[in-house]
Design an enzyme around this catalytic site. Structure first.
Site, PDB file in Angstrom:
ATOM      1  N   ASN A   1     -43.176 -26.631  42.431  1.00 34.39           N
ATOM      2  CA  ASN A   1     -43.265 -28.073  42.221  1.00 34.39           C
ATOM      3  C   ASN A   1     -43.695 -28.281  40.773  1.00 34.39           C
ATOM      4  O   ASN A   1     -44.843 -28.014  40.421  1.00 34.39           O
ATOM      5  CB  ASN A   1     -44.297 -28.655  43.202  1.00 34.39           C
ATOM      6  CG  ASN A   1     -44.579 -30.118  42.950  1.00 34.39           C
ATOM      7  OD1 ASN A   1     -43.900 -30.775  42.159  1.00 34.39           O
ATOM      8  ND2 ASN A   1     -45.598 -30.649  43.631  1.00 34.39           N
TER       9      ASN A   1
ATOM     10  N   LYS B   1     -44.056 -30.983  39.213  1.00 33.66           N
ATOM     11  CA  LYS B   1     -44.835 -32.219  39.022  1.00 33.66           C
ATOM     12  C   LYS B   1     -44.333 -32.977  37.783  1.00 33.66           C
ATOM     13  O   LYS B   1     -43.143 -32.960  37.501  1.00 33.66           O
ATOM     14  CB  LYS B   1     -46.336 -31.884  38.959  1.00 33.66           C
ATOM     15  CG  LYS B   1     -46.778 -31.074  40.193  1.00 33.66           C
ATOM     16  CD  LYS B   1     -48.261 -30.948  40.359  1.00 33.66           C
ATOM     17  CE  LYS B   1     -48.569 -30.163  41.634  1.00 33.66           C
ATOM     18  NZ  LYS B   1     -49.978 -30.039  41.920  1.00 33.66           N
TER      19      LYS B   1
ATOM     20  N   HIS C   1     -46.544 -35.392  49.272  1.00 33.57           N
ATOM     21  CA  HIS C   1     -47.494 -34.575  48.507  1.00 33.57           C
ATOM     22  C   HIS C   1     -48.826 -35.314  48.401  1.00 33.57           C
ATOM     23  O   HIS C   1     -48.857 -36.544  48.273  1.00 33.57           O
ATOM     24  CB  HIS C   1     -46.919 -34.271  47.119  1.00 33.57           C
ATOM     25  CG  HIS C   1     -47.709 -33.220  46.413  1.00 33.57           C
ATOM     26  ND1 HIS C   1     -48.889 -33.500  45.761  1.00 33.57           N
ATOM     27  CD2 HIS C   1     -47.511 -31.880  46.295  1.00 33.57           C
ATOM     28  CE1 HIS C   1     -49.378 -32.361  45.269  1.00 33.57           C
ATOM     29  NE2 HIS C   1     -48.559 -31.376  45.574  1.00 33.57           N
TER      30      HIS C   1
ATOM     31  N   GLU D   1     -50.771 -35.720  46.030  1.00 34.84           N
ATOM     32  CA  GLU D   1     -50.911 -36.567  44.830  1.00 34.84           C
ATOM     33  C   GLU D   1     -50.239 -37.920  45.055  1.00 34.84           C
ATOM     34  O   GLU D   1     -50.710 -38.946  44.554  1.00 34.84           O
ATOM     35  CB  GLU D   1     -50.328 -35.831  43.609  1.00 34.84           C
ATOM     36  CG  GLU D   1     -51.270 -34.710  43.168  1.00 34.84           C
ATOM     37  CD  GLU D   1     -50.592 -33.515  42.532  1.00 34.84           C
ATOM     38  OE1 GLU D   1     -49.421 -33.607  42.140  1.00 34.84           O
ATOM     39  OE2 GLU D   1     -51.250 -32.459  42.441  1.00 34.84           O
TER      40      GLU D   1
ATOM     41  N   GLU E   1     -51.164 -27.833  52.243  1.00 41.35           N
ATOM     42  CA  GLU E   1     -51.802 -27.792  50.920  1.00 41.35           C
ATOM     43  C   GLU E   1     -53.181 -28.444  51.015  1.00 41.35           C
ATOM     44  O   GLU E   1     -53.299 -29.675  50.900  1.00 41.35           O
ATOM     45  CB  GLU E   1     -50.958 -28.566  49.905  1.00 41.35           C
ATOM     46  CG  GLU E   1     -49.586 -27.991  49.690  1.00 41.35           C
ATOM     47  CD  GLU E   1     -49.021 -28.360  48.309  1.00 41.35           C
ATOM     48  OE1 GLU E   1     -48.689 -27.442  47.567  1.00 41.35           O
ATOM     49  OE2 GLU E   1     -48.952 -29.556  47.984  1.00 41.35           O
TER      50      GLU E   1
ATOM     51  N   GLY F   1     -54.668 -27.118  42.174  1.00 38.37           N
ATOM     52  CA  GLY F   1     -54.989 -27.189  40.750  1.00 38.37           C
ATOM     53  C   GLY F   1     -56.439 -26.870  40.423  1.00 38.37           C
ATOM     54  O   GLY F   1     -56.902 -27.148  39.320  1.00 38.37           O
TER      55      GLY F   1
ATOM     56  N   SER G   1     -53.261 -23.367  44.359  1.00 33.60           N
ATOM     57  CA  SER G   1     -53.696 -22.274  43.491  1.00 33.60           C
ATOM     58  C   SER G   1     -53.090 -20.918  43.885  1.00 33.60           C
ATOM     59  O   SER G   1     -53.770 -19.895  43.822  1.00 33.60           O
ATOM     60  CB  SER G   1     -55.231 -22.205  43.435  1.00 33.60           C
ATOM     61  OG  SER G   1     -55.748 -23.414  42.906  1.00 33.60           O
TER      62      SER G   1
HETATM   63  P1  13P Z   1     -51.289 -25.635  42.169  1.00 30.05           P
HETATM   64  O1  13P Z   1     -50.454 -24.408  42.505  1.00 30.05           O
HETATM   65  O2  13P Z   1     -51.287 -25.968  40.731  1.00 30.05           O
HETATM   66  O3  13P Z   1     -52.649 -25.539  42.776  1.00 30.05           O
HETATM   67  O4  13P Z   1     -50.555 -26.880  42.883  1.00 30.05           O
HETATM   68  C1  13P Z   1     -50.185 -26.795  44.212  1.00 30.05           C
HETATM   69  C2  13P Z   1     -49.321 -27.947  44.543  1.00 30.05           C
HETATM   70  O5  13P Z   1     -49.751 -29.091  44.542  1.00 30.05           O
HETATM   71  C3  13P Z   1     -47.906 -27.686  44.826  1.00 30.05           C
HETATM   72  O6  13P Z   1     -47.276 -28.794  45.375  1.00 30.05           O
END
Ligand code: 13P
Length: 253
Positions: free
Chosen positions: A11, A13, A97, A99, A169, A175, A215
């Protein structure tokens, strides 16, 4: 039963311009040209989808979007329909997601509409769920997952048993560098799979791939992937560099 075919998904982002996306996709395509053991998805930003499609079409890399709108078309400024994603070359779409839930008002109800629209258009949704740190600490992890799965898949009919990919997740692991332990991931995945069995029956529960996200890095992917109910990874930060992401794709080497 045989383990489900792994899916390693990136992803991207809100990172990378069109040029940067094309360059990353070209590098990745070369790096993963010989991959046989896993499916691969990358999800660039909307503006990069079609240019990246030009790079990955015919390769082992599947293209995914990061969001969609459930309507076919209309006066919805700033939104993108499933047919638009399909015509840009997408096979997958990330839905719900954390976010989007946290910053853009995504709800279980909108997630549900999006999943149903995606499947009707022939896209494979990657349906994201996960608890916050506060919810985990107060012992609500399973009840949060339960509600997200039930509401997100409300009235959904699986035409094909593997018609949805679920991504667990935990919000506290995204992150932050704080990966869930593989035991925590397995426990959540097993819970999700048993819920899928209750709601949709065993063939669906056996076929649906449940990815872990939060992560994921080259040094922890193998241990996670060894767990029986972890069928892949949804990767943010470590998907941005093609070399690093290719190491995740070759998690078994
Ligand atoms: P990270 O791998 O940066 O922790 O992000 C995970 C994520 O949100 C994938 O959709």
């Amino acid at each position: 039963m045989a383990k489900r075919r792994p899916l390693i998904a990136g992803n991207w982002k809100m990172f990378k311009t069109c040029e940067e996306s094309v360059e990353s996709a070209q590098k990745l395509k070369t790096l993963v040209a010989d991959v046989d053991a896993a499916d691969i998805m990358i999800a660039p930003t909307f503006t990069s989808l079609f240019p990246v499609h030009g790079v990955v079409k015919g390769s082992r890399i599947g293209l995914g979007a990061q969001n969609l709108h459930w309507q076919k078309e209309g006066a919805f400024t700033g939104e993108i329909s499933c047919d638009m994603l399909v015509s840009a070359g997408c096979r997958y779409v990330i839905v719900g997601h954390s976010e989007r839930r946290q910053f853009f008002g995504e709800t279980d109800e909108s997630v549900n509409r999006k999943i149903r629209a995606a499947v009707s258009a022939g896209l494979l949704p990657v349906f994201c769920i996960g608890e916050t740190e506060a919810q985990r600490e107060s012992g609500e992890t399973f009840s949060v997952l339960d509600k997200q799965v039930r509401d997100g898949l409300k009235d959904f009919v699986f035409d094909a048993p593997a018609g949805v990919v679920v991504a667990y997740e935990p919000v506290w692991a995204i992150g932050t560098g704080k990966t869930a332990t593989r035991e925590q991931a397995q426990e959540a995945h097993a819970y999700i799979r048993s819920l899928l069995e209750t709601l949709f029956g065993k063939p669906v529960a056996d076929a649906v791939r449940i990815l872990y996200g939060g992560s994921v890095k080259p040094d922890n992917v193998k241990a996670l992937m060894e767990m029986p109910d972890v069928d892949g990874a949804l990767v943010g930060g470590a998907s941005l560099d093609p070399e690093t992401f290719s190491k995740l794709v070759f998690f078994n080497d």
